[in-house]
Design a protein around this motif. Structure first.
Motif, PDB file in Angstrom:
ATOM      1  N   ARG A   2      67.995  15.307 -84.295  1.00 34.73           N
ATOM      2  CA  ARG A   2      68.407  15.305 -86.045  1.00 34.73           C
ATOM      3  C   ARG A   2      68.472  16.245 -86.651  1.00 34.73           C
ATOM      4  NH1 ARG A   2      65.483  12.067 -82.547  1.00 34.73           N
ATOM      5  NH2 ARG A   2      65.861   9.110 -83.107  1.00 34.73           N
ATOM      6  N   TYR A  61      62.591  18.620 -86.944  1.00 34.41           N
ATOM      7  CA  TYR A  61      62.048  16.937 -87.357  1.00 34.41           C
ATOM      8  C   TYR A  61      60.273  16.793 -86.334  1.00 34.41           C
ATOM      9  CZ  TYR A  61      62.730  12.659 -85.717  1.00 34.41           C
ATOM     10  OH  TYR A  61      62.754  11.348 -85.693  1.00 34.41           O
ATOM     11  N   ILE A  85      72.038  12.556 -86.266  1.00 36.48           N
ATOM     12  CA  ILE A  85      72.209  12.163 -85.175  1.00 36.48           C
ATOM     13  C   ILE A  85      73.014  13.022 -84.045  1.00 36.48           C
ATOM     14  CG2 ILE A  85      71.237  11.097 -83.154  1.00 36.48           C
ATOM     15  CD1 ILE A  85      69.591   9.351 -85.402  1.00 36.48           C
ATOM     16  N   LYS A 111      59.116  11.043 -89.632  1.00 36.71           N
ATOM     17  CA  LYS A 111      60.932  11.191 -88.977  1.00 36.71           C
ATOM     18  C   LYS A 111      61.313  11.607 -90.337  1.00 36.71           C
ATOM     19  CE  LYS A 111      60.990   6.036 -87.729  1.00 36.71           C
ATOM     20  NZ  LYS A 111      59.949   6.485 -86.205  1.00 36.71           N
TER      21      LYS A 111
END
Length: 155
Positions: free
Chosen positions: A95, A59, A90, A64
């Motif tokens: 994530r 990630y 999440i 993002k």
């Protein structure tokens, strides 16, 4: 007989050779961006590519976006484009995505599956936009189109 590294290189070359068929057939309605943090790029292509894909999900907090780090010298990275129905998730502080038929794939997990690759910056399909910062550094901007996830090794 191929060694593991030779087999991975061969699979990568097969995927690159087959990719123009997939990316040429995509349209702006063929990709969607799901979620905000993380962003999950999802394809709706009916073409199923079968080159072996292996990598560890990472990630990138700045963009993002999710990245796939493949085995090999220099830890090459690609932007994963997930199968239809995939949703961002999440779990605690990790994530990732929830892949239909496979379940969650979270940062640090290793995946194996089928798909193909594209050098997005060199051959961008008309009308398809991947968010700024989601493509890995380098001149190619490799995108890994995942047709199917067949195995997840949880971290």
């Amino acid at each position: 007989m191929h060694t593991g590294d030779q087999a991975r290189r061969y699979a990568w070359l097969v995927a690159l050779a087959a990719l123009p068929t997939l990316t040429t057939g995509c349209s702006s309605s063929g990709l969607s961006i799901e979620g905000k943090d993380p962003l999950a790029i999802v394809h709706r292509s009916s073409i199923s590519m079968t080159a072996i894909i292996m990598g560890t999900l990472r990630y990138d907090a700045e963009s993002k976006c999710l990245r796939l780090v493949m085995p090999g010298p220099g830890d090459p990275q690609a932007t994963p484009v997930w199968p239809d129905g995939t949703q961002p998730v999440i779990d605690g502080k990790r994530r990732g995505v929830d892949v239909p038929g496979m379940g969650p794939v979270l940062e640090g997990d290793k995946i194996t599956g089928g798909g193909g690759a594209s050098t997005w910056r060199k051959n961008p399909p008309a009308g398809i936009k991947i968010p700024d910062g989601c493509l890995p550094d380098g001149p190619d901007g490799t995108v890994m189109i995942i047709s199917k996830v067949t195995k997840v090794e949880r971290s």
